[in-house]
Design a protein around this motif. Structure first.
Motif, PDB file in Angstrom:
ATOM      1  N   HIS A  60      11.901  -0.668   3.652  1.00 57.79           N
ATOM      2  CA  HIS A  60      11.798  -0.498   2.204  1.00 57.79           C
ATOM      3  C   HIS A  60      12.551  -1.652   1.551  1.00 57.79           C
ATOM      4  O   HIS A  60      13.773  -1.734   1.655  1.00 57.79           O
ATOM      5  N   TRP A  61      11.785  -2.493   0.927  1.00 59.57           N
ATOM      6  CA  TRP A  61      12.389  -3.685   0.314  1.00 59.57           C
ATOM      7  C   TRP A  61      13.110  -3.276  -0.957  1.00 59.57           C
ATOM      8  O   TRP A  61      12.598  -2.484  -1.743  1.00 59.57           O
ATOM      9  N   VAL A  62      14.279  -3.802  -1.184  1.00 59.51           N
ATOM     10  CA  VAL A  62      15.067  -3.464  -2.377  1.00 59.51           C
ATOM     11  C   VAL A  62      14.847  -4.544  -3.434  1.00 59.51           C
ATOM     12  O   VAL A  62      14.333  -5.642  -3.158  1.00 59.51           O
ATOM     13  N   ASP A  63      15.271  -4.197  -4.639  1.00 63.53           N
ATOM     14  CA  ASP A  63      15.035  -5.110  -5.763  1.00 63.53           C
ATOM     15  C   ASP A  63      15.693  -6.475  -5.542  1.00 63.53           C
ATOM     16  O   ASP A  63      15.143  -7.520  -5.910  1.00 63.53           O
ATOM     17  N   PHE A  64      16.905  -6.456  -4.960  1.00 63.14           N
ATOM     18  CA  PHE A  64      17.603  -7.711  -4.754  1.00 63.14           C
ATOM     19  C   PHE A  64      16.772  -8.664  -3.883  1.00 63.14           C
ATOM     20  O   PHE A  64      16.667  -9.864  -4.164  1.00 63.14           O
ATOM     21  N   GLU A  65      16.163  -8.112  -2.866  1.00 63.95           N
ATOM     22  CA  GLU A  65      15.371  -8.949  -1.956  1.00 63.95           C
ATOM     23  C   GLU A  65      14.148  -9.513  -2.672  1.00 63.95           C
ATOM     24  O   GLU A  65      13.777 -10.683  -2.488  1.00 63.95           O
ATOM     25  N   LEU A  66      13.542  -8.664  -3.481  1.00 63.64           N
ATOM     26  CA  LEU A  66      12.385  -9.131  -4.234  1.00 63.64           C
ATOM     27  C   LEU A  66      12.779 -10.220  -5.245  1.00 63.64           C
ATOM     28  O   LEU A  66      12.095 -11.249  -5.368  1.00 63.64           O
ATOM     29  N   GLU A  67      13.896  -9.987  -5.933  1.00 60.28           N
ATOM     30  CA  GLU A  67      14.345 -10.985  -6.918  1.00 60.28           C
ATOM     31  C   GLU A  67      14.686 -12.301  -6.233  1.00 60.28           C
ATOM     32  O   GLU A  67      14.362 -13.378  -6.736  1.00 60.28           O
ATOM     33  N   LEU A  68      15.349 -12.211  -5.072  1.00 53.67           N
ATOM     34  CA  LEU A  68      15.719 -13.434  -4.358  1.00 53.67           C
ATOM     35  C   LEU A  68      14.479 -14.237  -3.967  1.00 53.67           C
ATOM     36  O   LEU A  68      14.407 -15.456  -4.141  1.00 53.67           O
TER      37      LEU A  68
END
Length: 705
Positions: A292-300
């Protein structure tokens, strides 16, 4: 209603109220005991009166032991150290944060609310444990700081390089390290719709996708358009139907052991007027399990995709600059080659020219517009003892010295004004001997008629001048010897013509007239020869002074008025009030010579004009005045315009007899004008008359000199 009934009703109502109060008390007690926050009652001495279970847990003691203890034992707030509650503000709650120490010395941060006087002499203290929340916030801040540091580290590495391949490798390596993903790759979309992996960081346990090319079916055009518009996909489980992946696509990703994937687009906006173009995708794969990808990973991933887009623009700009530099370098190399070829051709041409000119017994040179030598032949070495290398770049003044340069200066300025010049000069050779030279300056004009310099040709005329001097001396001697007897003879003939010594026949009178005319012409010729000799040998000393050009014009015209009337020629003068620096007698002699010629060669009824005017300003010549004598005579052929100033040179040799000229008048005029540092020349069109002009320096230019 009877009294009994009324009493029963009252009793029933009191019971009901009492029952409700018990219910409310139990409810409050239940809420008090089961509240999540710690709640305690304290008295005016700030000692615990009662507390709920959460308060006991927070302070680490059972209820019985807490009752009666001062709150300052556990609480470090300012209000807890007050001796009594009298300082509490009335009807106002106190709120804030404080530190609670339990009986086991365990400290916790809490938010508190102190409400004074909830009951008489009793105050309510509510404590909410915020330690965990504070720790969570601090943990979140640390995590955000770490993310910022990681992102800054990656972007710094990207910006430190202008090489696209290195940038992409840095990106996938750092993203794989930060996200702890099993595989991170960059998929480049090619113009034909296909694509391939151009950079990858993958753990050794999983297959590499580097350099694999994928057909257009794997990434259809409609999907490309969605990603170009900013679409982002975070798929926690590729096998989850909710992910919306087609079965064929699931089978496709299974061969690469992909369980979860995160995809962000890399788009480019080439200019403000164009739409975003999809350049590629930044993709992270999880292969060992779903994720489950988290927002931080997506933003990065999105931020790094933007950095890649910037890097792409920089790399493309660099590539274009390199192309421009390479093209310009090739052009410069071509220009250098052409210049080298031109220089080689010029050297070869110069060597040929030098070989030819070195063989000639004359001085040949090229002088630029700054009066510096740019070319000279070997004769300079032979005559002056200065090699061409020594003379190259030298000023005329350096080569010829002060005296000689003063003589040639006016002619140099004339050549640099664009006019060809021919004059005679005397120079000193390396052995100290003198030579007379005939000098010709030919201006060098460029395509825009601007003077770049002049060509100089000087030939030795010393032998000719020696012969001329011998001839002049002989003529001078003869003239001197002849003038006295001729004068006597002329006087005798004049006396005979008066008839006082006897009458002659008509034939005798006619012969006497012819003899008188011939004698007069011989006397005039002898006088001219002597005048010319005196001027050439420097025996004629000019006494220059400020003269009015108008007066010179008027006096010359008046002196020739009688001759003009005799020839039935109209003499027109146009005087101008201009001051010149000249010897008036010699200038009048020059003017009368020119007017005499003009009148002689004009037909009856013709007109002769005598004008004077200020010459147009020139950067190379000092201010000067131009005198002009114009007639309507037969004119002079172009090839005779210069020769007529030589001695005994006339257009028609019979003219000297017909018109009574001696052939020395123009030569004397030239000598007089040159003695004044002026110039004289003739312009004519056969059949349309002639114009003789000469210049004199103005009074201002003479003072400047």
């Amino acid at each position: 209603m009877s009294k009994n009934s009324s009493k029963q009703l009252k009793q029933s109502g009191a019971k009901k109220i009492k029952h409700q109060r018990r219910i409310h008390k139990r409810l409050i007690k239940t809420l008090f005991q089961n509240a999540h926050d710690a709640i305690a009652l304290i008295d005016d001495r700030l000692c615990f009166v009662d507390m709920n279970t959460a308060a006991c847990d927070l302070l680490g003691l059972p209820r019985k032991q807490l009752k009666g203890q001062a709150i300052s034992t556990f609480i470090t707030a300012e209000f807890a150290r007050q001796p009594k509650s009298g300082n509490f503000p009335p009807a106002q709650s106190l709120m804030g944060e404080l530190l609670v120490s339990s009986s086991a010395q365990i400290q916790k941060e809490v938010e508190y609310t102190l409400t004074p006087n909830v009951f008489p002499h009793c105050h309510l203290l509510q404590l909410r444990d915020i330690s965990q929340r504070r720790e969570s916030m601090q943990a979140e801040l640390r995590q955000q700081k770490q993310r910022v540091e990681l992102f800054s580290e990656v972007t710094l590495k990207i910006r430190q390089s202008l090489q696209l391949k290195e940038i992409l490798h840095t990106t996938v390596t750092e993203v794989q390290r930060i996200l702890k993903a099993d595989r991170v790759l960059i998929y480049h979309v090619l113009p034909d719709g296909t694509g391939k992996t151009i950079s990858e960081a993958v753990l050794p346990d999983y297959p590499a996708l580097m350099d694999l090319e994928f057909p257009q079916e794997v990434f259809p055009q409609e999907y490309q358009q969605l990603y170009a518009q900013g679409r982002v996909r975070a798929i926690a489980n590729v096998h989850d139907p909710a992910a919306g992946l087609a079965d064929c696509l699931v089978e496709f990703v299974d061969q690469f052991q992909i369980k979860a994937k995160l995809i962000v687009p890399i788009v480019q906006n080439l200019n403000a007027n164009s739409q975003n173009q999809l350049w590629g995708l930044l993709i992270a794969h999880q292969c060992d399990s779903v994720r489950h990808w988290v927002d931080f990973e997506l933003e990065l991933m999105q931020q790094l995709a933007d950095q890649i887009s910037i890097a792409l623009s920089q790399a493309q700009l660099l590539e274009r600059l390199e192309d421009v530099v390479a093209a310009r370098t090739a052009e410069l190399q071509e220009e250098i080659n052409v210049r080298k070829q031109a220089e080689a051709a010029l050297r070869e041409s110069e060597e040929q020219l030098r070989l030819i000119t070195n063989a000639l017994p004359v001085l040949i040179a090229y002088v630029d517009d700054r009066q510096q030598y740019r070319f000279n032949n070997q004769a300079y070495q032979d005559w002056l003892g200065q090699s061409p290398q020594e003379i190259y770049g030298c000023h005329l003044h350096q080569v010829w010295g002060e005296d000689c340069y003063q003589r040639m200066q006016v002619h140099v300025k004339t050549a640099l004004s664009g006019q060809a010049v021919n004059y005679e000069n005397d120079i000193v050779l390396k052995d100290g001997s003198w030579r007379s030279v005939d000098v010709t300056y030919i201006p060098h004009l460029d395509d825009e008629k601007m003077v770049k310099g002049f060509f100089a040709l000087s030939s030795d005329i010393s032998d000719r001048k020696a012969i001329e001097r011998m001839k002049d001396e002989f003529i001078s001697i003869v003239s001197h010897e002849l003038r006295t007897p001729l004068t006597s003879l002329h006087s005798a003939l004049k006396i005979l013509a008066t008839g006082r010594l006897g009458s002659l026949s008509s034939e005798g009178q006619q012969m006497l007239g012819i003899a008188d005319d011939s004698t007069e012409r011989l006397v005039r010729l002898v006088n001219n020869v002597l005048d010319l000799q005196r001027i050439e040998f420097g025996k004629a000393i000019l006494e220059c002074q400020a003269c009015s050009a108008a007066n010179l014009t008027i006096q010359a015209a008046e002196a020739m008025q009688a001759m003009a009337q005799q020839q039935e020629v109209t003499l027109v003068k146009q005087p101008q009030d201009i001051s010149v620096w000249a010897d008036a007698d010699y200038i009048l002699q020059a003017l009368t010579n020119l007017l005499s010629n003009a009148i002689k060669f004009s037909s009856p009824g013709g007109t002769v004009w005598l004008t004077v005017e200020q010459a147009p300003a020139s950067t190379n010549l000092p201010p000067e005045v131009v005198f002009r004598v114009r007639d309507e005579g037969p004119g002079i052929p172009a090839d005779q315009l210069e020769r007529i100033f030589e001695r005994f040179q006339q257009v028609d040799s019979s003219d000297s007899r017909k018109k009574g000229g001696t052939g020395l008048g123009l030569t004397i005029c030239r000598k007089i004008i040159e003695q004044h540092n002026g110039r004289i020349w003739a312009e004519s069109t056969p059949g349309c008359g002639s114009t003789f002009s000469f210049t004199l320096p103005t009074l201002d230019s003479a003072n400047i000199s």
